[in-house]
Enzyme design. Structure first.
Site, short mmCIF file in Angstrom:
data_model
loop_
_atom_site.label_atom_id
_atom_site.label_comp_id
_atom_site.label_asym_id
_atom_site.label_seq_id
_atom_site.Cartn_x
_atom_site.Cartn_y
_atom_site.Cartn_z
N ARG A 152 1.13 -1.14 -0.21
CA ARG A 152 0.06 0.02 -0.11
C ARG A 152 0.92 1.16 -0.16
O ARG A 152 1.95 1.16 0.44
CB ARG A 152 -0.80 -0.04 1.14
CG ARG A 152 -1.92 -1.21 1.29
CD ARG A 152 -2.93 -0.79 0.34
NE ARG A 152 -4.32 -1.62 0.23
CZ ARG A 152 -4.37 -2.37 -0.78
NH1 ARG A 152 -3.82 -2.46 -1.62
NH2 ARG A 152 -5.48 -3.23 -0.49
N HIS A 208 -1.59 1.04 -10.18
CA HIS A 208 -2.23 -0.05 -9.34
C HIS A 208 -2.91 -1.25 -10.00
O HIS A 208 -3.97 -1.62 -9.93
CB HIS A 208 -3.36 0.44 -8.42
CG HIS A 208 -3.47 -0.41 -7.02
ND1 HIS A 208 -3.92 0.41 -6.11
CD2 HIS A 208 -3.47 -1.44 -6.89
CE1 HIS A 208 -4.03 -0.54 -4.74
NE2 HIS A 208 -3.80 -1.67 -5.58
#
Lengths: 309, 309
Positions: free
Chosen positions: B224, B272
């Site tokens: 993350r 992502h």
């Protein structure tokens, strides 16, 4: 007797120094330094000038300084009596496999596309292909080709290979002959050329063959520049038949600055760098073949004059 | 009763249509459409607004629409009595492995460097690293991390992994605890972060830790954005401690156009995109958990409120 090194492109300094330590009682000359022509018996050769070997009447063996030997057969007129050997570096196969895997994954995971998006600060996801949905086909199942194909197969890529005769390689579907070639190409997402350069493989990467590939296929050429018809490639890329091509070998190396490949958005250029011969490995084989030549024994990794590889 | 879908980023249209075919006798609402608050029992959630779940007094279960759940625990105040589940997609592990292998090989074979040379028509070979000479370390040995680490090891990379406790994974050297972390980092060429985001892992990719890596190491963050201290990374890249970083996750996504990462020559950005949840797989687990919730059974892939993953 003496040893002569003739190398147009490779830097031979390290090699000569190492060789002089291993072979102390034989003079080692480096072309173009002045060399008594009659005493040269063993030539280590990489891309020599045309017909230069005719100047050495007592030549007994020729050792290529790399995996390829077509640079010898194409430019020299050699008696069948003089054996020709190439370097076989087991690490070369491993290095070639790693390079080809890098280039293949780079393509199916869209990394060049993301790089060009980054330049434009563009955030946009794209669907990726997976290993199991990417059929890889290898042209040429010699030592390196078989190793590479077996590794692609073992990692989970549906893998095919084409050669002059049927081969048994685990995880690899074997094709051969003209009809086998077309059949294989029609079910190919990534085509990898690892063929040796001979009269029958020259220009094999042409429009007639490449147009058989699955629409949007990806071409990787790590064989030789002369396998590829450059204009055919440009046409197929521009018409969208191929999505991209990664080229490591070229008709002229270094690739001339004005060559259209440099700026083509679908062409990825590497400077003949897929695998680099390890000097230690080369040295061992050169020294071994020096001793074999002196004893008139067959050379290590001797090639066939007739087949040209 | 009813099902409510709250998703800030993901396109839910396909999911809702598919879900309505599988669950015919329960109304399915999509936030922010007007929803009778009392009848909502099952929420499918991805990055909801802060405290929004407090509006539903009869909530019985929360299903994350992806592998992560920190977007739920960070923004919602949830009773321990309400189970929270995440999606576990076996293809996600495979996809993550393929992406990480692509990014790692891309780096060790110098492909970004050759790309920048191509732009300048520059022909220059560079030594490459090999698989066996590249030590890869994985932070986080959960389901995906273990799978990825085992695969790197099986392919021949010297592979290490760090986790809260000792793990037994074939081909992988296991480290744990603070001192284990430092020890592992000191022998690392490629560091891959796959940790879940919790209070104790937030900011773990900081100067103190990253400076322990081997000089010229390569960082890949697919965990993350909040695992990474961005300023620390920039300092270490600019000072040459790290050779490059590949980032797939960011504190703010999409990464804002004026963010310094976009133009940094040593940072490689992907949007992502390392692995995308397969809608079929997600659907199956969502439907199964709907039935489990109705029967008050533990959910599939239920996470711990305490651990946060």
């Amino acid at each position: 007797m003496s040893i002569l090194i003739i190398s147009k492109q490779k830097n031979t300094k390290l090699l000569v120094n190492a060789l002089r330590k291993k072979i102390r009682n034989t003079p080692i000359y480096v072309y173009p330094e002045d060399t008594p022509k009659e005493i040269v018996e063993y030539v280590l050769c990489w891309k020599a000038e045309k017909d230069i070997l005719q100047n050495f009447p007592n030549l007994k063996a020729i050792q290529s300084l790399g995996a390829g030997v077509e640079h010898i057969f194409d430019t020299q007129n050699i008696s069948q009596k003089i054996p020709v050997a190439r370097i076989v570096d087991p690490q070369l196969s491993e290095d070639m496999w790693e390079f080809l895997l890098a280039i293949t994954l780079n393509h199916i995971k869209n990394l060049p596309l993301y790089h060009s998006q980054q330049v434009k600060q563009e955030w946009q996801q794209h669907a990726y292909k997976t290993i199991k949905s990417t059929t890889v086909s290898i042209l040429g199942l010699g030592k390196i080709g078989s190793f590479v194909a077996g590794n692609f197969g073992a990692l989970g890529f549906p893998t095919q290979g084409w050669s002059t005769s049927k081969k048994e390689i685990k995880f690899v579907k074997s094709y051969f002959g003209e009809s086998g070639l077309i059949k294989m190409l029609q079910n190919t997402d990534v085509l990898i050329n690892l063929l040796p350069l001979t009269n029958s493989t020259k220009g094999i990467l042409n429009k007639k063959n490449l147009i058989q590939l699955k629409k949007g296929a990806f071409l990787i050429n790590v064989g030789r520049g002369a396998h590829l018809l450059e204009k055919d490639l440009l046409k197929l890329l521009d018409a969208g038949y191929l999505s991209a091509a990664a080229l490591d070998v070229f008709n002229q190396e270094p690739l001339p600055p004005d060559h259209p490949f440099w700026k083509h958005p679908k062409i990825r250029i590497t400077p003949h760098n897929a695998s680099l011969t390890n000097i230690e490995t080369a040295l061992e084989q050169i020294v071994e073949n020096y001793h074999r030549m002196k004893k008139n024994q067959p050379l290590l990794n001797q090639v066939s004059h007739k087949k040209g590889y």
